[in-house]
Design a protein around this motif. Structure first.
Motif, PDB file in Angstrom:
ATOM      1  N   MET A   1       0.824  -1.209   0.000  1.00 18.53           N
ATOM      2  CA  MET A   1       0.000   0.000   0.000  1.00 18.53           C
ATOM      3  C   MET A   1       0.862   1.265   0.000  1.00 18.53           C
ATOM      4  SD  MET A   1      -3.180   1.001   2.522  1.00 18.53           S
ATOM      5  CE  MET A   1      -2.189   1.226   3.988  1.00 18.53           C
TER       6      MET A   1
ATOM      7  N   THR B   1       0.810   5.445   0.357  1.00 16.45           N
ATOM      8  CA  THR B   1       0.017   6.569   0.846  1.00 16.45           C
ATOM      9  C   THR B   1       0.768   7.869   0.594  1.00 16.45           C
ATOM     10  OG1 THR B   1       0.977   6.378   3.065  1.00 16.45           O
ATOM     11  CG2 THR B   1      -1.089   5.198   2.648  1.00 16.45           C
TER      12      THR B   1
ATOM     13  N   ARG C   1      -4.823  13.384   3.093  1.00 20.20           N
ATOM     14  CA  ARG C   1      -4.358  12.016   3.251  1.00 20.20           C
ATOM     15  C   ARG C   1      -4.733  11.274   1.975  1.00 20.20           C
ATOM     16  NH1 ARG C   1      -3.016  15.026   6.401  1.00 20.20           N
ATOM     17  NH2 ARG C   1      -3.181  15.017   8.689  1.00 20.20           N
TER      18      ARG C   1
ATOM     19  N   PHE D   1      -4.590   7.843  -0.651  1.00 17.69           N
ATOM     20  CA  PHE D   1      -4.470   6.392  -0.755  1.00 17.69           C
ATOM     21  C   PHE D   1      -4.246   6.069  -2.235  1.00 17.69           C
ATOM     22  CE2 PHE D   1      -7.361   7.699   2.619  1.00 17.69           C
ATOM     23  CZ  PHE D   1      -6.612   7.291   3.722  1.00 17.69           C
TER      24      PHE D   1
END
Length: 363
Positions: A102, A104, A115, A117
């Motif tokens: 993942m 970010t 924030r 993703f």
């Protein structure tokens, strides 16, 4: 073949552009609503205008976002189905992190606070759209289903030459007027109540050290957010009246309490920290219309509202969380705070004055 695929097969980019122009002549319609009217995604609608009102940008979202700082002050826009969050500022202090599979991203600034993703970010465009005040320039980012994740609009204080240079630098080698659409990512399936280790979950909640540990905790126990609030106990989560969002904004204004307003989708969370001053109701929308911060909340989408309390190393953190009928988070509110600083007493007073939801007993 499903109906949506049939519609897409029938609509060439030329037909999409033509029907979009017809819709705009009939009414002052936003791109999101026009796309829904056409039975396609907003990303497909913008892609169809490549060569006229749009430029396809390279798929290197991280590189593009790092260069946005060169534009100076811009307006950041993040939305979900029922809430739009707009904040003016400069895209400084970009950082990106790899956590296993993942990735970010973060922008941490007084004005632009995001924030990201990154697995959800698929398509990037520069848009140059005619408006009542001239050509409105923006950068727009979409997921693999063509749903908008984030948009960045130029303001009167932006550097247009820097925008043109950014577009030229990141221009995609392919400038086709269509994108490949994939199905939306499936929602995480929550366990039935009867299969959840509620005592273990309660212990994990009570031992939180930071609010950022809340979502990983939900994922670990395979518990949905509303499911957790419903089961955890009224000392940690209380359902409140669905007019709570406007009450929060009104009391924050009237008591000069600086708050944090979080609005997001599966690819981006955008945060405002500061006061709210000008509140305006228009049809089903309740709005903040301040010089640097605008919020547009469609109150018809509100199905559940909760006060939650999460322990941290800085003391208990209280939030107001607003959900739609699919238990998706629409908007959440906190008192202004920083790590190492206790929660504002004034914010706790505001939350304590919110009306608890009345329970209807069926005879």
């Amino acid at each position: 073949m499903n109906e949506s695929m049939s519609i897409r097969d029938q609509l060439s980019p030329e037909k999409i552009r033509k029907r979009y122009e017809q819709l705009k002549q009939q009414a002052d319609i936003r791109a999101r609503n026009a796309a829904a009217e056409l039975g396609i995604s907003e990303g497909e609608l913008l892609a169809a205008r490549v060569g006229t009102e749009a430029v396809r940008l390279a798929d290197d979202t991280e590189a593009i976002l790092k260069d946005v700082v060169s534009l100076g002050e811009v307006m950041a826009l993040t939305r979900n189905e029922y809430c739009v969050h707009e904040r003016k500022g400069i895209y400084e202090n970009a950082s990106f992190f790899q956590h296993g599979p993942m990735k970010t991203g973060l922008f941490v600034n007084p004005d632009i606070d995001l924030r990201l993703f990154m697995a959800q970010w698929k398509y990037c465009f520069a848009a140059m759209e005619p408006s009542k005040i001239g050509i409105r320039k923006s950068l727009q980012f979409f997921d693999s289903a063509g749903e908008a994740i984030h948009k960045i609009y130029l303001t009167s204080k932006s550097d247009e030459a820097a925008y043109d240079a950014l577009v030229a630098k990141h221009r995609h080698v392919e400038q086709g007027a269509s994108i490949v659409i994939e199905g939306a990512s499936p929602k995480t399936v929550e366990k039935p109540d009867s299969e959840v280790d509620w005592q273990g979950f309660r212990t994990a909640w009570e031992n939180l050290k930071d609010t950022h540990g809340f979502f990983p905790m939900l994922r670990k126990f395979k518990v949905g957010r509303v499911q957790a609030l419903r089961k955890i106990g009224t000392d940690l989560a209380v359902e409140i009246d669905n007019n709570a969002a406007r009450h929060v904004l009104e009391m924050a204004r009237d008591r000069d309490c600086e708050i944090m307003v979080f609005v997001g989708n599966h690819g981006c969370i955008q945060i405002h920290t500061g006061p709210v001053k000008k509140l305006v109701e228009h049809a089903s929308w309740y709005n903040v219309l301040d010089p640097k911060f605008n919020l547009h909340l469609d109150e018809t989408g509100i199905a559940h509202s909760w006060v939650t309390k999460k322990p941290t190393e800085d003391g208990t953190i209280t939030s107001v969380e607003i959900f739609d009928s699919n238990n998706e988070l629409i908007v959440s509110f906190f008192g202004k705070r920083k790590p190492g600083v206790p929660e504002l007493a004034l914010w706790r007073e505001i939350v304590a004055n919110l009306p608890v939801k009345e329970v209807t007993h069926v005879a």
